[in-house]
Motif scaffolding. Structure first.
Motif, PDB file in Angstrom:
ATOM      1  N   ARG A  68       0.872  -1.181   0.000  1.00 25.06           N
ATOM      2  CA  ARG A  68       0.000   0.000   0.000  1.00 25.06           C
ATOM      3  C   ARG A  68       0.904   1.223   0.000  1.00 25.06           C
ATOM      4  O   ARG A  68       1.224   1.782   1.039  1.00 25.06           O
ATOM      5  CB  ARG A  68      -0.908  -0.005   1.217  1.00 25.06           C
ATOM      6  N   PRO A  69       1.334   1.632  -1.182  1.00 22.63           N
ATOM      7  CA  PRO A  69       2.268   2.755  -1.266  1.00 22.63           C
ATOM      8  C   PRO A  69       1.615   4.119  -1.026  1.00 22.63           C
ATOM      9  O   PRO A  69       2.309   5.063  -0.632  1.00 22.63           O
ATOM     10  CB  PRO A  69       2.807   2.647  -2.691  1.00 22.63           C
ATOM     11  N   GLN A  70       0.332   4.212  -1.255  1.00 27.47           N
ATOM     12  CA  GLN A  70      -0.408   5.454  -1.020  1.00 27.47           C
ATOM     13  C   GLN A  70      -1.701   5.133  -0.279  1.00 27.47           C
ATOM     14  O   GLN A  70      -2.152   3.981  -0.261  1.00 27.47           O
ATOM     15  CB  GLN A  70      -0.724   6.157  -2.342  1.00 27.47           C
ATOM     16  N   ASP A  71      -2.311   6.158   0.281  1.00 21.91           N
ATOM     17  CA  ASP A  71      -3.495   5.948   1.136  1.00 21.91           C
ATOM     18  C   ASP A  71      -4.600   5.179   0.432  1.00 21.91           C
ATOM     19  O   ASP A  71      -5.273   4.337   1.037  1.00 21.91           O
ATOM     20  CB  ASP A  71      -4.013   7.311   1.604  1.00 21.91           C
ATOM     21  N   ARG A  72      -4.806   5.463  -0.864  1.00 20.70           N
ATOM     22  CA  ARG A  72      -5.935   4.864  -1.555  1.00 20.70           C
ATOM     23  C   ARG A  72      -5.506   3.944  -2.684  1.00 20.70           C
ATOM     24  O   ARG A  72      -6.242   3.734  -3.644  1.00 20.70           O
ATOM     25  CB  ARG A  72      -6.841   5.985  -2.080  1.00 20.70           C
ATOM     26  N   GLN A  73      -4.309   3.388  -2.565  1.00 18.56           N
ATOM     27  CA  GLN A  73      -3.782   2.487  -3.578  1.00 18.56           C
ATOM     28  C   GLN A  73      -3.332   1.193  -2.921  1.00 18.56           C
ATOM     29  O   GLN A  73      -2.599   1.203  -1.924  1.00 18.56           O
ATOM     30  CB  GLN A  73      -2.605   3.144  -4.307  1.00 18.56           C
ATOM     31  N   PHE A  74      -3.759   0.080  -3.514  1.00 19.83           N
ATOM     32  CA  PHE A  74      -3.445  -1.226  -2.954  1.00 19.83           C
ATOM     33  C   PHE A  74      -3.004  -2.107  -4.114  1.00 19.83           C
ATOM     34  O   PHE A  74      -3.692  -2.171  -5.135  1.00 19.83           O
ATOM     35  CB  PHE A  74      -4.693  -1.802  -2.275  1.00 19.83           C
ATOM     36  N   ILE A  75      -1.864  -2.758  -3.969  1.00 22.26           N
ATOM     37  CA  ILE A  75      -1.283  -3.539  -5.059  1.00 22.26           C
ATOM     38  C   ILE A  75      -1.080  -4.976  -4.607  1.00 22.26           C
ATOM     39  O   ILE A  75      -0.589  -5.225  -3.497  1.00 22.26           O
ATOM     40  CB  ILE A  75       0.053  -2.920  -5.507  1.00 22.26           C
ATOM     41  N   LEU A  76      -1.450  -5.893  -5.467  1.00 25.84           N
ATOM     42  CA  LEU A  76      -1.230  -7.326  -5.229  1.00 25.84           C
ATOM     43  C   LEU A  76      -0.166  -7.806  -6.204  1.00 25.84           C
ATOM     44  O   LEU A  76      -0.266  -7.539  -7.400  1.00 25.84           O
ATOM     45  CB  LEU A  76      -2.529  -8.115  -5.432  1.00 25.84           C
ATOM     46  N   SER A  77       0.835  -8.487  -5.691  1.00 24.94           N
ATOM     47  CA  SER A  77       1.972  -8.879  -6.529  1.00 24.94           C
ATOM     48  C   SER A  77       2.358 -10.330  -6.318  1.00 24.94           C
ATOM     49  O   SER A  77       2.036 -10.936  -5.302  1.00 24.94           O
ATOM     50  CB  SER A  77       3.201  -8.005  -6.201  1.00 24.94           C
ATOM     51  N   SER A  78       3.083 -10.824  -7.306  1.00 20.51           N
ATOM     52  CA  SER A  78       3.724 -12.121  -7.173  1.00 20.51           C
ATOM     53  C   SER A  78       5.004 -12.095  -8.007  1.00 20.51           C
ATOM     54  O   SER A  78       5.032 -11.484  -9.072  1.00 20.51           O
ATOM     55  CB  SER A  78       2.819 -13.244  -7.644  1.00 20.51           C
ATOM     56  N   LYS A  79       6.032 -12.760  -7.529  1.00 17.78           N
ATOM     57  CA  LYS A  79       7.269 -12.826  -8.304  1.00 17.78           C
ATOM     58  C   LYS A  79       7.191 -13.947  -9.331  1.00 17.78           C
ATOM     59  O   LYS A  79       7.726 -13.839 -10.435  1.00 17.78           O
ATOM     60  CB  LYS A  79       8.457 -13.044  -7.375  1.00 17.78           C
ATOM     61  N   LYS A  80       6.522 -15.048  -8.952  1.00 17.06           N
ATOM     62  CA  LYS A  80       6.402 -16.192  -9.861  1.00 17.06           C
ATOM     63  C   LYS A  80       5.029 -16.828  -9.692  1.00 17.06           C
ATOM     64  O   LYS A  80       4.755 -17.446  -8.664  1.00 17.06           O
ATOM     65  CB  LYS A  80       7.477 -17.238  -9.573  1.00 17.06           C
ATOM     66  N   LEU A  81       4.208 -16.720 -10.708  1.00 17.85           N
ATOM     67  CA  LEU A  81       2.853 -17.247 -10.625  1.00 17.85           C
ATOM     68  C   LEU A  81       2.832 -18.773 -10.709  1.00 17.85           C
ATOM     69  O   LEU A  81       3.630 -19.394 -11.415  1.00 17.85           O
ATOM     70  CB  LEU A  81       1.990 -16.681 -11.748  1.00 17.85           C
ATOM     71  N   LEU A  82       1.866 -19.345  -9.975  1.00 16.37           N
ATOM     72  CA  LEU A  82       1.595 -20.778 -10.028  1.00 16.37           C
ATOM     73  C   LEU A  82       0.255 -20.997 -10.712  1.00 16.37           C
ATOM     74  O   LEU A  82      -0.587 -20.095 -10.765  1.00 16.37           O
ATOM     75  CB  LEU A  82       1.539 -21.360  -8.609  1.00 16.37           C
ATOM     76  N   LEU A  83       0.044 -22.212 -11.211  1.00 15.02           N
ATOM     77  CA  LEU A  83      -1.251 -22.531 -11.807  1.00 15.02           C
ATOM     78  C   LEU A  83      -2.394 -22.271 -10.814  1.00 15.02           C
ATOM     79  O   LEU A  83      -3.461 -21.802 -11.190  1.00 15.02           O
ATOM     80  CB  LEU A  83      -1.287 -23.994 -12.259  1.00 15.02           C
ATOM     81  N   SER A  84      -2.119 -22.573  -9.550  1.00 11.51           N
ATOM     82  CA  SER A  84      -3.146 -22.432  -8.516  1.00 11.51           C
ATOM     83  C   SER A  84      -3.491 -20.983  -8.203  1.00 11.51           C
ATOM     84  O   SER A  84      -4.426 -20.717  -7.440  1.00 11.51           O
ATOM     85  CB  SER A  84      -2.692 -23.139  -7.239  1.00 11.51           C
ATOM     86  N   ASP A  85      -2.754 -20.039  -8.786  1.00 10.52           N
ATOM     87  CA  ASP A  85      -3.068 -18.626  -8.558  1.00 10.52           C
ATOM     88  C   ASP A  85      -4.207 -18.131  -9.445  1.00 10.52           C
ATOM     89  O   ASP A  85      -4.695 -17.008  -9.275  1.00 10.52           O
ATOM     90  CB  ASP A  85      -1.828 -17.760  -8.802  1.00 10.52           C
ATOM     91  N   SER A  86      -4.636 -18.954 -10.386  1.00 13.68           N
ATOM     92  CA  SER A  86      -5.765 -18.562 -11.230  1.00 13.68           C
ATOM     93  C   SER A  86      -6.998 -18.316 -10.382  1.00 13.68           C
ATOM     94  O   SER A  86      -7.248 -19.027  -9.402  1.00 13.68           O
ATOM     95  CB  SER A  86      -6.063 -19.667 -12.247  1.00 13.68           C
ATOM     96  N   GLY A  87      -7.770 -17.300 -10.761  1.00 17.86           N
ATOM     97  CA  GLY A  87      -8.988 -17.012 -10.013  1.00 17.86           C
ATOM     98  C   GLY A  87      -9.456 -15.598 -10.288  1.00 17.86           C
ATOM     99  O   GLY A  87      -8.903 -14.884 -11.133  1.00 17.86           O
ATOM    100  N   PHE A  88     -10.464 -15.210  -9.571  1.00 20.15           N
ATOM    101  CA  PHE A  88     -11.058 -13.880  -9.693  1.00 20.15           C
ATOM    102  C   PHE A  88     -10.615 -13.085  -8.468  1.00 20.15           C
ATOM    103  O   PHE A  88     -10.925 -13.455  -7.339  1.00 20.15           O
ATOM    104  CB  PHE A  88     -12.581 -14.025  -9.758  1.00 20.15           C
ATOM    105  N   TYR A  89      -9.865 -12.023  -8.687  1.00 14.33           N
ATOM    106  CA  TYR A  89      -9.304 -11.248  -7.600  1.00 14.33           C
ATOM    107  C   TYR A  89     -10.115  -9.969  -7.386  1.00 14.33           C
ATOM    108  O   TYR A  89     -10.324  -9.192  -8.316  1.00 14.33           O
ATOM    109  CB  TYR A  89      -7.834 -10.905  -7.879  1.00 14.33           C
ATOM    110  N   LEU A  90     -10.526  -9.786  -6.174  1.00 12.90           N
ATOM    111  CA  LEU A  90     -11.381  -8.655  -5.829  1.00 12.90           C
ATOM    112  C   LEU A  90     -10.711  -7.780  -4.787  1.00 12.90           C
ATOM    113  O   LEU A  90     -10.165  -8.275  -3.798  1.00 12.90           O
ATOM    114  CB  LEU A  90     -12.722  -9.164  -5.273  1.00 12.90           C
ATOM    115  N   CYS A  91     -10.767  -6.500  -5.022  1.00 11.17           N
ATOM    116  CA  CYS A  91     -10.316  -5.511  -4.054  1.00 11.17           C
ATOM    117  C   CYS A  91     -11.559  -4.916  -3.389  1.00 11.17           C
ATOM    118  O   CYS A  91     -12.610  -4.767  -4.047  1.00 11.17           O
ATOM    119  CB  CYS A  91      -9.509  -4.427  -4.757  1.00 11.17           C
ATOM    120  N   ALA A  92     -11.477  -4.588  -2.142  1.00  9.27           N
ATOM    121  CA  ALA A  92     -12.603  -3.993  -1.436  1.00  9.27           C
ATOM    122  C   ALA A  92     -12.102  -2.933  -0.462  1.00  9.27           C
ATOM    123  O   ALA A  92     -10.939  -2.950  -0.058  1.00  9.27           O
ATOM    124  CB  ALA A  92     -13.406  -5.060  -0.694  1.00  9.27           C
TER     125      ALA A  92
END
Lengths: 114, 112
Positions: A68-92
């Motif tokens: 969370r580099p800024q008050d209203r910014q949120f970042i999701l990261s990965s260095k190396k994706l896996l097959l199991s990372d597939s999905g629907f990602y929701l921010c709230a």
């Protein structure tokens, strides 16, 4: 009024590639921010939440990270994706001054890892 | 016992029927109860929320909470094909540091 944005809307990435998903909120200050993953038949899985800049709590150990580099910014990261990372990602987001803990969701990012 | 239980469905009803969606829960500390509607490939949107026991009505939607039975319901009157979606219940204790606990959602199909 408050709005929440997520991008990209869809993403197809190969296994082992990096990931960066971004979420921004407008019209509010100091929100609580959340990342969820939603897999078919498994409901909403809380991944990370943040109560302020630089403050991240992880709910599930995995190869994902959040920032969370800024008050209203949120970042999701990965260095190396896996097959199991597939999905629907929701921010709230939620208003920490409201006792209801009601969360408001973004439009989501559909991630497919091949 | 899971903290929140919700029948996944799918639930198929004819247009115009009254729909009843339900959740049970185990944590007696929950005080705030929410219903979200999620259309396919979209984020959940807040439909209604209620505090403690009782009923709350908003147009064709009525939310009902029975804390003594740890049971909540969402009723949809005069159901429309546009109501076809997944409905998620959610609840919290309202202590500001608590997270919301979501049900897994019920898929609803309204048949024209």
């Amino acid at each position: 009024s408050q709005t929440i944005h997520q991008w990209p809307a869809t993403l197809v990435q190969p296994v082992g590639s990096p990931l960066s998903l971004e979420c921004t909120v407008e019209g509010t200050s100091n929100p609580n921010l959340y990342w969820y993953r939603q897999a078919a038949g498994r409901g909403l899985q809380l991944l990370f939440y943040s109560v302020g800049i630089g403050q991240i709590s992880s709910e599930v150990p995995q190869n994902l990270s959040a920032s969370r580099p800024q008050d209203r910014q949120f970042i999701l990261s990965s260095k190396k994706l896996l097959l199991s990372d597939s999905g629907f990602y929701l921010c709230a987001w939620s208003d920490p001054l409201q006792s209801t803990d009601t969360q408001y969701f973004g439009p989501g990012t559909r991630l497919t890892v091949l | 016992q899971k903290e929140v239980e919700q029948d996944p469905g799918p639930l198929s009803v004819p247009e115009g029927a009254i729909v009843s969606l339900n959740c049970t829960y185990s944590n007696s500390a929950f005080q705030y109860f929410m219903w979200y509607r999620q259309y396919s490939r979209k984020g959940p949107e807040l439909l209604m929320y209620t505090y403690s026991s009782g009923n709350k009505e908003d147009g064709r939607f009525t939310a009902q909470v029975d804390k003594s039975s740890k049971y909540i319901s969402l009723f949809i009157r005069d159901s429309q094909p546009s109501d076809s979606a997944t409905y998620l219940c959610a609840m919290s204790a309202g202590n500001r540091d608590d997270k919301i606990i979501f049900g897994k959602g019920t898929r609803l199909h309204i048949l024209p």
